[in-house]
Scaffold this motif. Structure first.
Motif, PDB file in Angstrom:
ATOM      1  N   UNK A   8       0.858  -1.191   0.000  1.00  0.00           N
ATOM      2  CA  UNK A   8       0.000   0.000   0.000  1.00  0.00           C
ATOM      3  C   UNK A   8       0.889   1.234   0.000  1.00  0.00           C
ATOM      4  N   UNK A   9       0.456   2.280  -0.708  1.00  0.00           N
ATOM      5  CA  UNK A   9       1.200   3.535  -0.738  1.00  0.00           C
ATOM      6  C   UNK A   9       0.256   4.712  -0.886  1.00  0.00           C
ATOM      7  N   UNK A  27      -2.023  -3.088  -3.729  1.00  0.00           N
ATOM      8  CA  UNK A  27      -1.843  -4.209  -4.645  1.00  0.00           C
ATOM      9  C   UNK A  27      -1.956  -5.529  -3.897  1.00  0.00           C
ATOM     10  N   UNK A  28      -2.429  -6.527  -4.605  1.00  0.00           N
ATOM     11  CA  UNK A  28      -2.509  -7.896  -4.093  1.00  0.00           C
ATOM     12  C   UNK A  28      -1.945  -8.822  -5.163  1.00  0.00           C
ATOM     13  N   UNK A  38      -8.668   4.732 -10.975  1.00  0.00           N
ATOM     14  CA  UNK A  38      -9.903   5.504 -10.815  1.00  0.00           C
ATOM     15  C   UNK A  38      -9.512   6.953 -10.580  1.00  0.00           C
ATOM     16  N   UNK A  39     -10.009   7.836 -11.450  1.00  0.00           N
ATOM     17  CA  UNK A  39      -9.614   9.234 -11.402  1.00  0.00           C
ATOM     18  C   UNK A  39     -10.745  10.112 -11.918  1.00  0.00           C
ATOM     19  N   UNK A  40     -10.709  11.423 -11.654  1.00  0.00           N
ATOM     20  CA  UNK A  40     -11.753  12.316 -12.170  1.00  0.00           C
ATOM     21  C   UNK A  40     -11.864  12.243 -13.687  1.00  0.00           C
ATOM     22  N   UNK A  63      -3.064  -4.039  -9.154  1.00  0.00           N
ATOM     23  CA  UNK A  63      -2.823  -2.726  -8.549  1.00  0.00           C
ATOM     24  C   UNK A  63      -4.052  -1.840  -8.754  1.00  0.00           C
ATOM     25  N   UNK A  64      -4.609  -1.338  -7.652  1.00  0.00           N
ATOM     26  CA  UNK A  64      -5.721  -0.386  -7.713  1.00  0.00           C
ATOM     27  C   UNK A  64      -5.193   0.986  -7.342  1.00  0.00           C
TER      28      UNK A  64
END
Length: 293
Positions: A8-9, A27-28, A38-40, A63-64
């Motif tokens: 995680x970061x 990430x997993x 996911x972004x504007x 990676x999300x």
């Protein structure tokens, strides 16, 4: 360095700026590199650039990425009135009032709340400036992820090495049992024949032949040698400074194959139980390897 795929970061802009960005990444484990961003909506054109930054640092994992944007400045856009639509809504309300004979409760506020009567016209974003702002944040979040991946990877390495040592000990015990199987078989065969052929001379050459046949069928020397070789390969692979998850997964498959072959040749209960322990430990390693980049 061995790396885990669980990490995680997070990074965000300095406080006090008119525009504030915050980026979170997690990430997993995954067979390949799968990046979901996911972004504007106004920043979607930057997705490939951000994806490129991440793919240069990470090799595997799901990676999300979540990018949030807040504008504290005055120039956030301006409302735009669709007067024609407002008039149409008004006429519809008047018709409902007339048909139903309802009380006149039509107000400007109510009409303004209808969909698309008033829309916020967003100003056009300067994507170059936005990318210059968020690219260091992406790098910072990635650095935190890599640090966490490294720490988790070292823990996985220690656990795998301890389990490899356990397997090696069982293999040594299996080898000792396998060496004694022909002797035990010869002794049991002679005792059984003595019971069945009491007073009759026993053909020693035939007994020797039977023992030789069993020894050949039950021989596991090659399998044990290959199993030890795979353990050695696993240890050397764990010291590589590259993505090793897939290679370790292949080594585990080969170790399991050798263990299955030894189990199929086993004619001794004690040996079979030890092989089961080996297979059980291999499975535990396999579960750990699934999370290695």
């Amino acid at each position: 360095m061995i790396k885990s795929m669980t990490s995680f970061g997070r990074a965000q802009s300095e406080e006090g700026k008119a525009s504030c960005f915050s980026i979170e990444m997690k990430s997993v484990n995954h067979r390949y590199l799968d990046i979901n961003i996911r972004m504007p909506r106004t920043m979607l054109a930057l997705e490939e650039k951000i994806r490129s930054i991440i793919s240069k640092k990470l090799n595997r994992g799901k990676v999300d990425v979540f990018i949030n944007y807040k504008n504290y400045g005055n120039d956030v856009g301006k409302p735009k009135l669709n007067m024609e639509l407002a008039k149409n809504y008004y006429e519809c309300l008047k018709q409902i009032q007339k048909e139903l004979g309802s009380i006149d409760d039509i107000s400007t506020t109510k009409i303004a709340r209808f969909p698309d009567v008033i829309n916020l016209e967003e100003r056009e974003e300067d994507l170059d400036n936005i990318f210059n702002e968020i690219s260091p944040l992406v790098e910072s979040a990635l650095s935190l992820m890599e640090e966490m991946r490294g720490k988790e990877g070292e823990k996985l390495k220690e656990d795998i090495l301890s389990k490899a040592k356990i397997i090696e000990e069982y293999v040594g015990e299996i080898e000792k049992v396998a060496d004694n199987i022909p002797k035990h078989y010869k002794k049991k065969l002679e005792e059984r024949l003595s019971e069945l052929l009491s007073g009759v001379d026993i053909d020693e050459s035939r007994i020797a032949l039977e023992v030789a046949i069993l020894s050949d069928k039950a021989a596991v020397d090659e399998e044990i040698t290959r199993l030890r070789s795979h353990l050695s390969q696993m240890r050397s692979t764990l010291d590589l400074n590259e993505s090793i998850g897939r290679k370790l997964d292949f080594i585990i498959q080969e170790m399991n194959r050798e263990a299955n072959t030894i189990a199929s040749k086993s004619t001794d209960v004690d040996m079979t139980n030890k092989v089961i322990e080996v297979k059980n430990t291999i499975e535990k390693i396999r579960e750990q390897v699934q999370n290695i980049e």
